[in-house]
Scaffold this motif. Structure first.
Motif, PDB file in Angstrom:
ATOM      1  N   LEU A 268       0.851  -1.177   0.000  1.00 52.69           N
ATOM      2  CA  LEU A 268       0.000   0.000   0.000  1.00 52.69           C
ATOM      3  C   LEU A 268       0.890   1.231   0.000  1.00 52.69           C
ATOM      4  O   LEU A 268       1.823   1.335   0.807  1.00 52.69           O
ATOM      5  N   ARG A 269       0.626   2.170  -0.899  1.00 50.49           N
ATOM      6  CA  ARG A 269       1.399   3.410  -0.983  1.00 50.49           C
ATOM      7  C   ARG A 269       0.474   4.567  -0.594  1.00 50.49           C
ATOM      8  O   ARG A 269      -0.552   4.785  -1.229  1.00 50.49           O
ATOM      9  N   ILE A 270       0.852   5.307   0.457  1.00 50.15           N
ATOM     10  CA  ILE A 270       0.014   6.376   0.990  1.00 50.15           C
ATOM     11  C   ILE A 270       0.786   7.690   0.951  1.00 50.15           C
ATOM     12  O   ILE A 270       1.874   7.796   1.524  1.00 50.15           O
ATOM     13  N   SER A 271       0.238   8.692   0.285  1.00 47.01           N
ATOM     14  CA  SER A 271       0.822  10.028   0.263  1.00 47.01           C
ATOM     15  C   SER A 271       0.067  10.884   1.273  1.00 47.01           C
ATOM     16  O   SER A 271      -1.128  11.151   1.093  1.00 47.01           O
TER      17      SER A 271
ATOM     18  N   GLN B 293       3.736   1.740   2.672  1.00 43.98           N
ATOM     19  CA  GLN B 293       4.721   2.795   2.421  1.00 43.98           C
ATOM     20  C   GLN B 293       4.027   4.141   2.579  1.00 43.98           C
ATOM     21  O   GLN B 293       2.955   4.367   2.012  1.00 43.98           O
ATOM     22  N   VAL B 294       4.635   5.029   3.352  1.00 38.89           N
ATOM     23  CA  VAL B 294       4.058   6.347   3.609  1.00 38.89           C
ATOM     24  C   VAL B 294       4.993   7.430   3.086  1.00 38.89           C
ATOM     25  O   VAL B 294       6.196   7.406   3.359  1.00 38.89           O
ATOM     26  N   PHE B 295       4.433   8.366   2.317  1.00 37.27           N
ATOM     27  CA  PHE B 295       5.139   9.562   1.863  1.00 37.27           C
ATOM     28  C   PHE B 295       4.591  10.731   2.685  1.00 37.27           C
ATOM     29  O   PHE B 295       3.473  11.199   2.433  1.00 37.27           O
ATOM     30  N   LEU B 296       5.348  11.198   3.655  1.00 40.95           N
ATOM     31  CA  LEU B 296       4.888  12.204   4.608  1.00 40.95           C
ATOM     32  C   LEU B 296       5.492  13.564   4.280  1.00 40.95           C
ATOM     33  O   LEU B 296       6.718  13.729   4.274  1.00 40.95           O
ATOM     34  N   SER B 297       4.627  14.553   4.022  1.00 39.36           N
ATOM     35  CA  SER B 297       5.108  15.891   3.664  1.00 39.36           C
ATOM     36  C   SER B 297       5.943  16.497   4.789  1.00 39.36           C
ATOM     37  O   SER B 297       5.654  16.315   5.977  1.00 39.36           O
ATOM     38  N   LEU B 298       6.960  17.263   4.388  1.00 38.23           N
ATOM     39  CA  LEU B 298       7.868  17.898   5.344  1.00 38.23           C
ATOM     40  C   LEU B 298       7.630  19.406   5.460  1.00 38.23           C
ATOM     41  O   LEU B 298       8.482  20.121   5.994  1.00 38.23           O
ATOM     42  N   ASN B 299       6.490  19.884   4.992  1.00 40.55           N
ATOM     43  CA  ASN B 299       6.194  21.316   5.098  1.00 40.55           C
ATOM     44  C   ASN B 299       5.204  21.620   6.215  1.00 40.55           C
ATOM     45  O   ASN B 299       4.610  22.692   6.255  1.00 40.55           O
TER      46      ASN B 299
END
Length: 317
Positions: A211-214, A237-243
């Protein structure tokens, strides 16, 4: 092009090239490639739907091509580089590299892309070509199911100064990766507190093996969302924003649940939203085939294995 390929010219896909593509694909891959590339009408439909192809041609045939397209990144100004192929008899002449370089130049000069990226097998021979064309290794994905370990590599063209809130657990790791990217970042520690009314904003893509999660925003309900999402796959898999200044809390939550560091995806979630990549796997990450000679690749393998061991201990305690 020199030598035996002196009559080759490279240009963007033009009407009529759809009739040349199937023969190129069959010569390189036989009949085992994506079925859409064997029918001129479906090739033309893909191009009309957004596939950008750079074609290497002689007078009457295609000898190579490279493709760029939008895949699963939320940022529509981030293009994925793929579909690279060259006729066997035309290899070694620089055709693939030229198609890649000229494709980048077209996308960047037109302002269509702020960055390009590749997501390929970690053992792929294409990594050398990508490195020569300015890509920087930024992340590694462990093997999942029948899918081999993969690498992410990015090339950033258009940079805007932006604030990045760094999770304290991964400050040195992020600094090591971004030293090669030279992003225009104003870095601050992510010590903010999540507002109680903030709600998670994310996009979920169900891949075959994981599972790919943005996650653009991890709100007060982030753990509830994870509980729901994680029921669908063992590997996530997690894509976590850095802003976001309170995403240090989200990183701590992921670490408690057994997620570990895998790298960065610049501009993944938006034009000013670089993403931290973390993964959760049933066991220790399998990174077979990821045998990098450069220091960054070696260090990234070390970082991932070290953090995965930490995550496994956290789950067992």
């Amino acid at each position: 092009m020199g030598g035996a390929m002196s009559d080759v010219y490279i240009a963007p896909f033009g009407i009529g090239d759809e009739r040349l593509v199937p023969a190129l694909v069959e010569a390189v891959y036989g009949r085992g490639y994506d079925s859409r590339f064997y029918e001129p009408s479906s090739v033309l439909e893909m191009v009309r739907s957004g596939l950008f192809l750079m074609m290497a041609r002689t007078k009457d045939r295609a000898v190579g091509m490279s493709g760029f397209f939008h895949d699963d990144a939320p940022n529509q100004k981030l293009w994925r580089s793929a579909r690279r192929m060259v006729l066997p008899e035309a290899r070694g002449c620089g055709i693939a590299s030229a198609c890649e370089a000229w494709g980048q130049e077209r996308l960047f000069s037109a302002g269509t892309a702020d960055a390009v990226y590749a997501n390929i097998s970690a053992s792929s021979a294409s990594w050398g070509l990508l490195r020569q064309n300015g890509y920087v290794l930024t992340a590694l994905e462990p093997a999942a199911g029948n899918r081999e370990a993969q690498l992410f590599a990015f090339k950033i063209a258009r940079q805007k100064k932006r604030t990045v809130w760094l999770p304290v657990e991964y400050g040195p790791e992020i600094a090591m990766i971004t030293a090669s990217l030279s992003p225009q970042w104003h870095c601050l520690p992510a010590f903010g507190a999540c507002p109680p009314d903030a709600r998670t904003v994310g996009e979920v893509r169900d891949e075959e093996a994981f599972l790919r999660i943005s996650v653009k925003l991890a709100g007060a309900d982030f753990e509830e969302c994870l509980n729901r999402w994680e029921r669908r796959k063992e590997t996530v898999q997690v894509f976590l924003s850095l802003n976001v200044e309170w995403h240090n809390e989200a990183v701590a939550c992921l670490r408690r649940r057994g997620y570990y560091f895998c790298g960065l995806a610049p501009l993944w979630n938006g034009e000013e939203q670089d993403a931290l990549i973390m993964m959760k796997t049933p066991g220790m990450p399998c990174l077979d085939g990821a045998d990098f000679k450069e220091d960054l690749g070696q260090y990234m393998l070390f970082m991932i294995r070290r953090d995965a061991a930490r995550a496994r201990m956290a789950q067992n305690n």
